[in-house]
Design a protein around this motif. Sequence first.
Motif, short mmCIF file in Angstrom:
data_model
loop_
_atom_site.label_atom_id
_atom_site.label_comp_id
_atom_site.label_asym_id
_atom_site.label_seq_id
_atom_site.Cartn_x
_atom_site.Cartn_y
_atom_site.Cartn_z
N PHE A 134 0.80 -0.95 -0.10
CA PHE A 134 -0.22 -0.08 0.08
C PHE A 134 0.97 1.23 -0.06
O PHE A 134 1.36 1.45 0.98
N TYR A 143 -9.12 -14.09 -0.90
CA TYR A 143 -10.46 -14.19 -0.89
C TYR A 143 -10.74 -13.12 -2.21
O TYR A 143 -12.13 -12.93 -2.50
N LEU A 150 -10.59 -10.02 -2.55
CA LEU A 150 -10.78 -8.53 -2.22
C LEU A 150 -9.54 -7.53 -2.61
O LEU A 150 -9.95 -6.54 -2.71
N LEU A 151 -8.70 -8.09 -2.39
CA LEU A 151 -7.38 -7.43 -2.94
C LEU A 151 -6.66 -8.19 -4.00
O LEU A 151 -6.70 -9.36 -4.00
N PRO A 201 -14.32 -11.75 -5.06
CA PRO A 201 -14.82 -12.61 -4.09
C PRO A 201 -15.68 -13.86 -4.72
O PRO A 201 -15.76 -14.63 -4.47
#
Lengths: 429, 516, 402, 340
Positions: B12, B49, B51-52, B71
């Motif tokens: 990030f 999952y 999401l990222l 997802p």
Amino acid sequence: MSETTTTPDTVRVPAPAAIEAPADRTRRLRVGSLMLVFALIGLLLAIFTNGGKATFQLVSGDLQNNLLGVPAQATALILGILGVIAAGAYVMRRVPQSYSGYLATLLGICFIGSFLCWAAAGKTFPLANQFQGTLNFATPLILGALAGVLCERAGVINIAIEGQFLVGAFTAAVVSSTTGSSAAALIAAALTGVLMAVLLAVFSIKYLVNQVVLGVVLVVFASGITGYLFDQFLQEDAAAMNTPDVLSAVKIPLLGDIPFFGPILFNQTILVYLTYIAVAVVTFVLFETRWGLRVRAVGEHPKAADTVGIRVKRVRYSAVLWAGVLAGLGGAFFTVGYAGSFSKDMTAGNGFIALAALIMGRWNPIGAMVAALFFGFATQLQSQLQIIQTPIPGELLLMAPYLATIIAVAGLVGRVRAPKADGEPYVTE
Amino acid sequence: MHLELSGLTKSFGSLVANDHIDLVIEPGQIHCLLGENGAGKSTLMNMLYGLLQPDSGEIVIDGAKVRISSPSDAIAQGIGMVHQHFMLVPVFTVAENIMLGREYTRAVGVLDRKKADALVTELSERYGFQVDPEALVEDIPVGVQQRVEIIKALANDARVLILDEPTAVLTPAEIDELIAVMRQLKENGTSIVFITHKLKEVKAIADTITVIRRGKVVGSAEPSATEEELAELMVGRAVDLVVDKDPATPGDTVLRVEGLTVIDERGFTAVDGVDLEVRAGEILAVAGVQGNGQTELAEALLGLTPIAAGRISLDGNDLTGRTTRDRLDAGIGYVPEDRAHDGFVGSFTVAENLVLDMVRRAPFGKGLSLRTDEIEKNAQERVEEFDIRTQSTDLAVSSLSGGNQQKVVLARELSRPLKLLVASQPTRGVDVGSIEFLHTRMVKERDNGTAVLIVSTELDEIAALADRVAVMYRGKVVGVVPADTPRDELGLMMAGASKSEAEVVATENPTTLGTI
Amino acid sequence: MSNDTATEPEQTPVPAEPAKESGSGLPNWAVQGLVSLSAIVLALVVGAILIIIGDDDVKAAAGYFGAAPMDTVSAALTAVGEAYKALFLGAVGGVDQIAESLTQATPLICGGLAVSLAFRAGLFNIGAQGQLIIGAIFASYVGFAWDLPPGLHLLVAVIAGLIGGALWGGVVGVLKARTGAHEVIVTIMLNYVAIYLLVWLLTTTTFKRPGRDDPISPIVKPNAQFPQFGDTRLHAGFLLALLAAVFVWWLLNRSTVGFELRAVGANADASRTAGMSVGRAYVIAMVIAGALAGLAGSQQVLGTDLPLTDGVAATIGFDAITVALLGRGTPLGTVLAGLLFGALNAGGLQMQLQTQTPLTLTTVLQAVIVLFVAAPALVRSIFPFLPKERGAGAVLAKGWNG
Amino acid sequence: ACGSKPTEDTAGGGDANKDFKACMVSDSGGFDDKSFNQTSYAGLQSAVKEKGLTEVKAESKSDNDYPTNMNAMVQAKCNVIVAVGFKLEDATDKAAQANPDIKFAIVDSAPAKPIANLKPLAFNTAQSSFQAGYLAAAMSKTGKVGTYGGIKIPTVTIFMDGFAEGVRYYNKQKSKNVQVLGWDDAKQAGLFTGDFEDKAKGQNTAQNLITQGADVIFPVAGPSGLGGLQAAKASNGKVNAIWVDTDGCVSAAEYCSVLISSVEKGMDVAVHDAVVSVVDNKFDNSQFIGTMENGGTGLAPFHEFDSKVPADVKSELEQIKADIISGKITIESKVQPKAS
Ligand SMILES: Nc1ncnc2c1ncn2[C@@H]1O[C@H](COP(=O)(O)OP(=O)(O)OP(=O)(O)O)[C@@H](O)[C@H]1O
Ligand SMILES: Nc1ncnc2c1ncn2[C@@H]1O[C@H](COP(=O)(O)OP(=O)(O)OP(=O)(O)O)[C@@H](O)[C@H]1O
Ligand SMILES: [Mg+2]
Ligand SMILES: [Mg+2]
């Protein structure tokens, strides 16, 4: 696992009736004092009502026959007293909390009743026309507010309703004038409503622009672009471009024959019927279908929706675009639906009133409709009172619908809760 | 399902949250992930999952490389996840939440609610949960919400189940229940990735333990390793798991609560005639399952929730009906339970948050004007004193890790002279290293003569800090007991048993965690 | 809106990075400036298309497009060129023009500040229009009905305008704080009430100009007028607008009150927990916002010597909302955005005068500029060579729930 | 009618006076208001055409724009500048005083003290509204006629006053009792929509009058008044209307079928004459008051109603006109322009 170790679903027990939650108490006192004030005004009006008869028209458009005459003062007094009882019962907690809504409604009816007796004493008040006009004012507001409901339930604030109205009104007028087809006009209005919605959706969902301000900018944009095109084209050739046909009323058999409300509700244009259908459909779709469930999910907790595999942005786009259809149709009401030719800024702030109705109606389609009808009722009432001439100054009457809305919002509606993620763009990494 | 993560990297901005992480999850295994706050555990799982999106590295399932870009891909691969922060729509019913994304419909997309209800009932019965499908999620206690989350993941017949800190809000009994479910799943061949900060749980259930520090895998451990060893591996230094503290020397009564009753917005009794006393120089812990009125009790003490009846006094001065401002000025310090919601303003800087409730008093405010130099000076001192890990005091607090955010809140509250400290869940979701520090600070505050009231659902925390324990159940205090009351007894009292009942049942029916 | 109106970390995971520098090495403000300039260019392109569509010569030339296509092109270029030349020169082509632009900018700046300030406290002030009207009524009344010595008269009139706006804004704050009434509804409704109130007042002898039946008030007395700069229309109210911007900056960034307003705007729950009175903050924010809008109203009647009429507020209160967005909710940004809009208004008048381009085109231009400025990502996808800004990329959005 | 004709288009009068600039500034209603801005502009256009002048016009979007537009006109070296509407009074007075060489005219207003180079143009529309009232009363079958305004201002209420007086005159002459709904000239109270834009609201307002029995509607509300015409049109022949300011059969042709007549406010003629007087060097600053006598106001032709209006009503209207001119009929409305 033994019985004692599992936690029950609900650990809270209802409070004993003797103890009132502080929040409830505050609300009761706030709403109650407002109710008392109105009840007392109602009673006071009753006391000052002239003798004689107040006459009410019962069939739209007919002021000769089908009249109902009541003794003005006696009726006003009875209603006034009933109102005081209703308000009193509420304030003194004489009825269960769950009935308080009915009490407020009862008081509202009593108040309006005694007010009308007072105003119409010795005169004729067109009661059927009151409802007819209410519906006229409310129709575009309902469509606009429904558009807002769809958008905002999905998490996109829609302040651009006014802009969607304007472009809808504009295209409906132009298309009707050039093609002569009302159907084409309605479809075109819906499509340009969608076009505005595309701007709203792309800029808010994709480019994360602050949605409140985006809406305001889109209103400015719509006003500018319709104004510019009006200046450059409609103005130059009004006969060809700005003489739309107005939809004519179609009476629905049977329903249209119901006494009193039949002719008011069921002798209307297709656009008004579409509005009824829209209220029902939006309510049903939002609360009973898969798409509606997803729309509400992305408006409340987009990340949760994402984690169960819902494409958040796609759902939001679809909701905003469908809303565009409704708002565009709402705009068409101003031209082909009712008033004919287009003129600059002719929606005159109705889109903002629709926005207020949507908030006042707590983001619920039915609530929004009620709020729109409330506003329409107030506007129509002030117009009618100006004609039958009451002691209330005309200037005050003009403000009345707006003041009434403030009073209703501050006094009765109170704090409202928007969908949790309303206005917040969904950003993924 | 055999799952292999190799070289997963995610940054990030300039922060590398995951740095070439390799991890293998064998079928039918319970794999524990351990790491400090901000180590990168959730980031790793969020990549798994969908999401990222990882910056580099790959995910291999049963020998085949897969790309999980959302997802829905993960769900299709048979991956289920219970997220650290609830992914439930509060205004939906349990059934609606569970069918969301995989709705049962009749013709033209009309929801089939009956079928969804039936599914919820069936799953709850299979795993021994009690959940009402028609209840609104916002109306049910967090513990039950957690079960809904688990049912949601199970409804998809996941072959790999990720549980990201599911136990933070559960009672010992509920944790036991969950552990049983995990074992049942494991027997059916489901792999489980289990993230928690509670080392006891790790030891109780893990087959494999992987430790992550600062985005890198730093090693693995056997379930037989001691808690101290695990803690050291996580934090990178020796951690003292037992707080050193002298016996309390209580002084005069500081806080006195009499007959306090709170009715919540929905008309339910949240706090029901509670009487309490806290004396100077002692720590009173209020234990209880989340949702039994502790939150409202703490908020009522601060004047954040209006009370229906009762009296609150501080040093003999009646505070009932006074504003929050007055109560803070009277010397109450408050650490709210949900820090991001009530504890700080996320977009404000560390420095600003460190004076959030003090801007009007000297030296930070002078008349109307704000003394920015003083605010900055204070920030430097607090950051130093509390070892708040931040690149700068000008950073938004939201960019700090959970443990450091909590330190900001605590540092602020402890930086002014207090008579009473009210701290709700002071270490929820905080890693062992930070817990150690925060606990030490609170004990120090006690030793300075401040009355301390801790609200906690963590029995470990209660054991570490409390001088006396008040157990709440359904808004009532069911008993005030000494700090050394056995865990199982406390657990039973938290479920509503009286002290005497609890003593009997606990000896007959010891729980897994109670005996470790 | 600036970065610090962001919501909880949970909901808006846009990183709040400390970097003051962009990836290209340019400072952030320079990148923002470049993006804004590009946005203006793009808006002008959109405007050019509209000019071409609407231009009579182009229409004529397009009639024989097949025969001589270049005629259409050159007609189009001429139409656009002339219009924009007039726009540009009308805005900044000389001292008078610049003075006119600044004059037009003056109330927009104050109105924009009113919207920005409320925004920072988490309130959507759609009611600057109404607050401005009431401010103008108060200031105007004191200006024409009272007799006070020079200096004092102006001061009192300005204060009256501030009070008028503050009252109208304060009502919104009080209702929100006490009953929870949503400020969006209340401000929309109060806008209507204000205009009807004004229309009614203008029928009373107190406000009507002596000897006239028209709904127009007297012009304020010379003592109550802002001093003018030379014989331009620019008046000292402009300086007051700049002062107001400085005040708002100080208030938000250097005062305890502003600290609390921002805190409430960013996280009302945490602010309440920290002992702040959220209701009080709403009232204060709306009172000050209203006063700022009221100042804009005073500038209309005391600065440009306009009498009160039903059009005294024009659409400043609504334009102020777009100005606030363009200015990202910061005082400096609002000033710059106000100046741009003022210049566009002044230039637009010249453009219609010289090329008969309708004023509605200026409206479209303003809207489109704001759209592009608000969506830097869009501008960048059109001009890929633009450097990237670090930190706050887009203007952060915020919901109804504050 | 109005459009953006290129300024050099001076067909008609040739370009005899091409250097002569005739200029006009609108008020915030804009030149497309189907009302006084539009009519005044038509007057400017006809003068330009007739004399071969150069036309310059500036539309104002808000009150802010008046001084600016006025200055721009001065700067553009206009020979004559016409300002439309009372709101421009201050800006016009100021410019006129500062530029004695330029001639000015202002519609619907007059300076407090006469200015040498400024000619006020006023209109006593109460006179022709009086006729309209009489005509409406004569044409009403229900014995009720209705009127409504946009905003309660003198330029609106002067029509409503005249209308009400005309109906009363009819009642007196014919011993009838035709009622006026929507305006009580004694109390100066009546029915207003609150703005000039909201056409739908205007229509609904007219509908309310119709419900109360009115079968002739006299809307004095600009575009909002068009809604009144729409309401009449929607009644399918039961209700008719009388338009104001311009001949509605020309400016709003789609409604001609319901328009009995219109009260013309001869701003076009007055503006035309004022401009021409400057060209011909015959300018004077005396106030022009448009009356029935000088043709500054009057009833428009009946168009489609020509056959429906009884001949005796037509002759009575002529008689009324003569009586008003001769002073035999006096109109009481207090907002009539007074010669200064
Ligand atoms: N969306 C994001 N934007 C910026 N930084 C992030 C983001 N998400 C996580 N981080 C950072 O990445 C690092 C790893 O975070 P992560 O959530 O994976 O930690 P964790 O191990 O789950 O911690 P905890 O035990 O507190 O849950 C932290 O330093 C965090 O600040
Ligand atoms: N926009 C952001 N910028 C920087 N860091 C962020 C951002 N959003 C989230 N984070 C950080 O990412 C980290 C991981 O987020 P997460 O939601 O897992 O919280 P957490 O640290 O585990 O907190 P908690 O202990 O409350 O669970 C947190 O430290 C949070 O501060
Ligand atoms: Mg985590
Ligand atoms: Mg955590």
